[in-house]
Design an enzyme around this catalytic site. Structure first.
Site, PDB file in Angstrom:
ATOM      1  N   LYS A  21      -6.815  -1.168   9.263  1.00  0.00           N
ATOM      2  CA  LYS A  21      -8.107  -1.536   9.847  1.00  0.00           C
ATOM      3  C   LYS A  21      -7.982  -2.001  11.300  1.00  0.00           C
ATOM      4  O   LYS A  21      -8.861  -1.743  12.123  1.00  0.00           O
ATOM      5  CB  LYS A  21      -8.790  -2.603   8.992  1.00  0.00           C
ATOM      6  CG  LYS A  21      -8.041  -3.926   8.917  1.00  0.00           C
ATOM      7  CD  LYS A  21      -8.582  -4.843   7.856  1.00  0.00           C
ATOM      8  CE  LYS A  21      -8.151  -4.426   6.491  1.00  0.00           C
ATOM      9  NZ  LYS A  21      -6.720  -4.652   6.189  1.00  0.00           N
ATOM     10  N   LYS A  39     -13.317  -4.847  10.156  1.00  0.00           N
ATOM     11  CA  LYS A  39     -14.018  -3.954   9.234  1.00  0.00           C
ATOM     12  C   LYS A  39     -15.462  -3.713   9.674  1.00  0.00           C
ATOM     13  O   LYS A  39     -15.953  -2.579   9.580  1.00  0.00           O
ATOM     14  CB  LYS A  39     -13.974  -4.543   7.828  1.00  0.00           C
ATOM     15  CG  LYS A  39     -12.576  -4.541   7.224  1.00  0.00           C
ATOM     16  CD  LYS A  39     -12.524  -5.269   5.894  1.00  0.00           C
ATOM     17  CE  LYS A  39     -11.120  -5.292   5.311  1.00  0.00           C
ATOM     18  NZ  LYS A  39     -11.037  -6.085   4.060  1.00  0.00           N
ATOM     19  N   GLY A  79      -5.844  -4.576  -2.817  1.00  0.00           N
ATOM     20  CA  GLY A  79      -4.999  -4.362  -3.986  1.00  0.00           C
ATOM     21  C   GLY A  79      -4.213  -3.083  -3.852  1.00  0.00           C
ATOM     22  O   GLY A  79      -4.643  -2.117  -3.216  1.00  0.00           O
ATOM     23  N   GLY A  98      -1.416 -14.667  -4.891  1.00  0.00           N
ATOM     24  CA  GLY A  98      -1.139 -13.454  -4.135  1.00  0.00           C
ATOM     25  C   GLY A  98      -2.342 -12.863  -3.429  1.00  0.00           C
ATOM     26  O   GLY A  98      -2.281 -11.739  -2.923  1.00  0.00           O
ATOM     27  N   VAL A 136       0.834  -1.202   0.000  1.00  0.00           N
ATOM     28  CA  VAL A 136       0.000   0.000   0.000  1.00  0.00           C
ATOM     29  C   VAL A 136       0.870   1.254   0.000  1.00  0.00           C
ATOM     30  O   VAL A 136       0.630   2.199  -0.755  1.00  0.00           O
ATOM     31  CB  VAL A 136      -0.967   0.010   1.191  1.00  0.00           C
ATOM     32  CG1 VAL A 136      -1.780   1.308   1.215  1.00  0.00           C
ATOM     33  CG2 VAL A 136      -1.906  -1.188   1.112  1.00  0.00           C
ATOM     34  N   GLU A 185     -10.463   6.192   5.159  1.00  0.00           N
ATOM     35  CA  GLU A 185     -11.353   5.631   4.137  1.00  0.00           C
ATOM     36  C   GLU A 185     -10.881   4.259   3.661  1.00  0.00           C
ATOM     37  O   GLU A 185     -11.688   3.363   3.414  1.00  0.00           O
ATOM     38  CB  GLU A 185     -11.446   6.592   2.953  1.00  0.00           C
ATOM     39  CG  GLU A 185     -12.338   6.117   1.816  1.00  0.00           C
ATOM     40  CD  GLU A 185     -13.814   6.092   2.193  1.00  0.00           C
ATOM     41  OE1 GLU A 185     -14.393   4.979   2.204  1.00  0.00           O
ATOM     42  OE2 GLU A 185     -14.378   7.155   2.480  1.00  0.00           O
ATOM     43  N   GLY A 189     -10.892  -1.247   0.914  1.00  0.00           N
ATOM     44  CA  GLY A 189      -9.847  -0.828  -0.023  1.00  0.00           C
ATOM     45  C   GLY A 189     -10.268   0.407  -0.797  1.00  0.00           C
ATOM     46  O   GLY A 189     -10.460   1.481  -0.241  1.00  0.00           O
TER      47      GLY A 189
END
Length: 404
Positions: A100, A200, A298, A182, A12, A124, A129
């Site tokens: 998270k 979440k 992702g 992955g 990320v 956000e 994601g």
């Protein structure tokens, strides 16, 4: 002008750096001033990276630099990330995170610290994601009294279940494939045991209902017990198995939040959410049901949401935005034992015995079922009632059925 520091140069963090560089001109136009990456904090050096010269190894460099006004936390976990976040906020720097676990465990206190120092704490990307859900839930649906939030919140488990349903792979084979592609970590525990989805739904429920709901208040079951037998029985009654996180406001105002596998009707939009995609349904008393759908993880989708928060913090340096909630407590939640539902039950028990125990049931069938195996759908009842009725028998899978 805003100067940004990124904490953690993993998937990320590197995506955030890439988006800031690739879309720098566009971002500058939107915020009416440039947004520049100054530092990247990581334990390692990255000499082959185009951002290698921005690497630092000591957080104090970032903390003590008055030019840095936005810190992006992509370290993960809730220990070092919490310390650095607290120090950044106390130094008067806005913090943007995709973490998270940190938000679910410590969101309320970090938001209060941000208020105390007149800066923003934005998150956000911590749920879904790249799916925009935090702002819509807090702002666009503000006129509604939310009664339920429900969703497929983990792409790894959804991919595994999709491969079990579509390709007939066993759980172990589907997990191995997810790791090879992955989609699953080498240690997939947080995903397959439901912990990721739990964090979440805590964040979503805290936003929707206005009080902090902690992971330990959310009973959680993952998908490790789901078998191809369960997939076949679900298919026989026109349903698919999905791992759902749900938070329901009871008539008493208290929240029943939980994570567990469900049998979802084929015509329900959630049944059509496959592979690594996520979907979140919000039910409001004015708007009815609204669904948010997209890739839940992702590199670039998550980075997109992070950078959108960076832009928001840059635009609002003089008037910080607070997307927050009130304090938690034992008075906020109750166990979901009184939530009424139909149930899927698979057991090594004769059908007549299950009927005797459970009353009105729908008997299910699948090809190749062993002689002593029985699977049924019950009439609606609470989990407490189900557990009481099944206390005398050894059951296999017990899943909630998501009814219309």
């Amino acid at each position: 002008m805003s100067k940004v520091a990124i904490l953690g140069f993993g998937v990320v963090g590197s995506g955030v750096a890439e988006v800031l560089k690739r879309n720098g001109a566009h971002i500058g136009e939107k915020v009416h001033g440039s947004v520049e990456l100054k530092y990247i904090l990581d334990l390692k050096d990255f000499p082959d990276s185009p951002f290698g010269e921005k690497i630092v190894h000591d957080f104090a460099v970032i903390e003590g630099d008055p030019e840095v006004d936005i810190v992006v936390e992509t370290i993960g976990g809730a220990r070092i990330a919490k310390e650095y976040t607290q120090r950044a906020l106390a130094a008067g720097k806005s913090v943007v995170t995709s973490n998270k676990e940190l938000v679910a465990k410590h969101g309320y206190e970090l938001m209060e610290l941000a208020r105390e120092h007149g800066v923003s704490y934005l998150y956000e990307a911590s749920v879904g994601g790249g799916i925009p859900i935090i702002r819509p839930l807090k702002q666009c649906l503000a006129a509604n009294e939310i009664t339920e939030v429900c969703g497929i919140l983990n792409g790894t488990t959804n991919y595994i279940l999709t491969r079990m349903i579509r390709a007939g792979l066993s759980f172990d084979a589907a997990l191995k494939e997810a790791q090879q592609n992955g989609y699953a970590e080498a240690d997939p525990t947080a995903d397959i045991e439901g912990h990721d989805a739990c964090r979440k739904i805590c964040i979503l429920a805290s936003l929707a209902f206005g009080r902090h709901i902690y992971p330990e208040q959310v009973p959680t079951a993952g998908i490790t017990g789901v078998t191809l037998s369960d997939v076949a029985y679900a298919d026989s009654c026109g349903r698919k198995i999905k791992l759902l996180g749900r938070a329901i406001r009871g008539e008493d105002g208290r929240i029943r939040a939980f994570v567990e596998p469900h049998l979802v009707r084929g015509e329900d939009p959630l049944a059509g959410v496959e592979d690594v995609f996520n979907a979140i349904t919000v039910r409001g008393n004015a708007i009815g049901d609204v669904m948010f759908y997209g890739r839940g993880a992702g590199k670039l989708p998550t980075a997109s949401a992070v950078v959108a928060d960076v832009m928001d913090a840059a635009r609002n340096k003089d008037r910080p935005k607070y997307i927050d909630w009130g304090p938690g407590g034992e008075d906020v939640t109750l166990p979901p034992d009184d939530v009424s539902s139909s149930w899927y039950v698979r057991a090594e028990v004769p059908a007549d015995r299950l009927r005797q125990l459970l009353g009105d049931v729908t008997l299910l069938a699948r090809a190749g079922a062993p002689g002593g195996e029985c699977a049924v759908l019950t009439a609606p009842m609470t989990r407490g009632e189900l557990d009481r009725r099944l206390s005398e028998v050894e059951t296999g899978s017990v899943f909630r059925v998501l009814e219309d």
